[in-house]
Design an enzyme around this catalytic site. Structure first.
Site, short mmCIF file in Angstrom:
data_model
loop_
_atom_site.label_atom_id
_atom_site.label_comp_id
_atom_site.label_asym_id
_atom_site.label_seq_id
_atom_site.Cartn_x
_atom_site.Cartn_y
_atom_site.Cartn_z
N HIS A 1 32.14 26.80 26.73
CA HIS A 1 33.58 26.59 26.51
C HIS A 1 33.80 27.60 25.93
O HIS A 1 33.62 28.29 25.20
CB HIS A 1 33.69 25.20 25.90
CG HIS A 1 33.07 24.97 24.59
ND1 HIS A 1 31.81 24.93 24.35
CD2 HIS A 1 33.56 25.00 23.12
CE1 HIS A 1 31.33 24.69 23.12
NE2 HIS A 1 32.45 24.93 22.31
N ARG B 1 48.31 26.31 17.76
CA ARG B 1 47.44 25.10 18.15
C ARG B 1 46.36 24.89 17.18
O ARG B 1 45.83 25.79 16.21
CB ARG B 1 46.78 25.43 19.58
CG ARG B 1 45.67 24.62 19.65
CD ARG B 1 45.02 24.98 21.14
NE ARG B 1 44.10 23.92 21.50
CZ ARG B 1 42.68 23.88 21.06
NH1 ARG B 1 42.24 24.48 20.31
NH2 ARG B 1 41.76 22.97 21.54
O1 LIG Z 1 39.43 24.37 19.11
C1 LIG Z 1 38.75 23.91 20.03
O2 LIG Z 1 39.08 23.19 21.01
C2 LIG Z 1 36.95 24.45 20.45
C3 LIG Z 1 36.61 24.82 18.98
C4 LIG Z 1 35.36 25.44 19.29
O3 LIG Z 1 34.66 25.40 20.38
C5 LIG Z 1 34.21 25.54 18.25
O4 LIG Z 1 34.79 25.45 16.90
O5 LIG Z 1 33.10 25.76 18.45
FE LIG Z 2 32.65 25.57 20.10
#
Ligand SMILES: O=C(O)CCC(=O)C(=O)O
Ligand SMILES: [Fe+2]
Length: 147
Positions: free
Chosen positions: A78, A88
């Protein structure tokens, strides 16, 4: 808590708030700002936006879950793209075992060798330091070409 300040986008490009990665834990429970999207899943080289839902938490499978399930459950890749106009926030809870916990699947044949969470974290840190990127679970396969 993660904060992504607004970032004006260059034409035809997305600005990464967080580069594509998998989480090095067992499970991640994530709450993303209910107004501002930005979280994307990467599957087969394509990115899919995760629509914010104020009623829902996002549960991501992490690397240790993938190893423990012998690859049945996949640690999801992701990334986060920033919004050009608004900041955000997201909140992530990383569920991790203690450092000396040994991860093994008990499946035959096993894709991954047994390793401790400490060993895994140290390897990730070393790779990021030396190579500038995380290699991740492929280092821990039974036939790893890296180790
Ligand atoms: O901010 C997000 O939506 C994802 C954060 C993320 O993937 C992480 O902190 O590993
Ligand atoms: Fe993550």
């Amino acid at each position: 808590m993660n904060r992504y300040p607004p970032c004006p986008m260059p034409p035809a490009a997305a600005v990464f708030g967080l580069m594509p990665h998998t989480d090095s834990d067992f499970l991640t429970i994530l709450y993303q700002d209910d107004q501002v999207g930005g979280l994307q899943l990467v599957k087969d080289g394509k990115c899919f936006a995760v629509k914010p839902n104020p009623q829902a938490l996002i549960v991501n499978i992490g690397d240790l879950f993938q190893a423990w399930s012998n690859g049945v459950y996949k640690s999801v890749e992701h990334r986060v793209v920033t919004n050009p106009h608004v900041e955000r926030f997201s909140t992530a809870y990383f569920f991790c075992p203690s450092y000396d916990t040994e991860i093994e699947s008990r499946c035959e044949p096993s894709i991954y060798r047994k390793f401790s969470f400490k060993e895994y974290r140290q390897q990730v840190q070393e790779d990021v330091g030396k190579l500038g990127r995380k290699v991740g679970l492929s280092r821990f396969t039974v036939n790893a070409i890296y180790s």
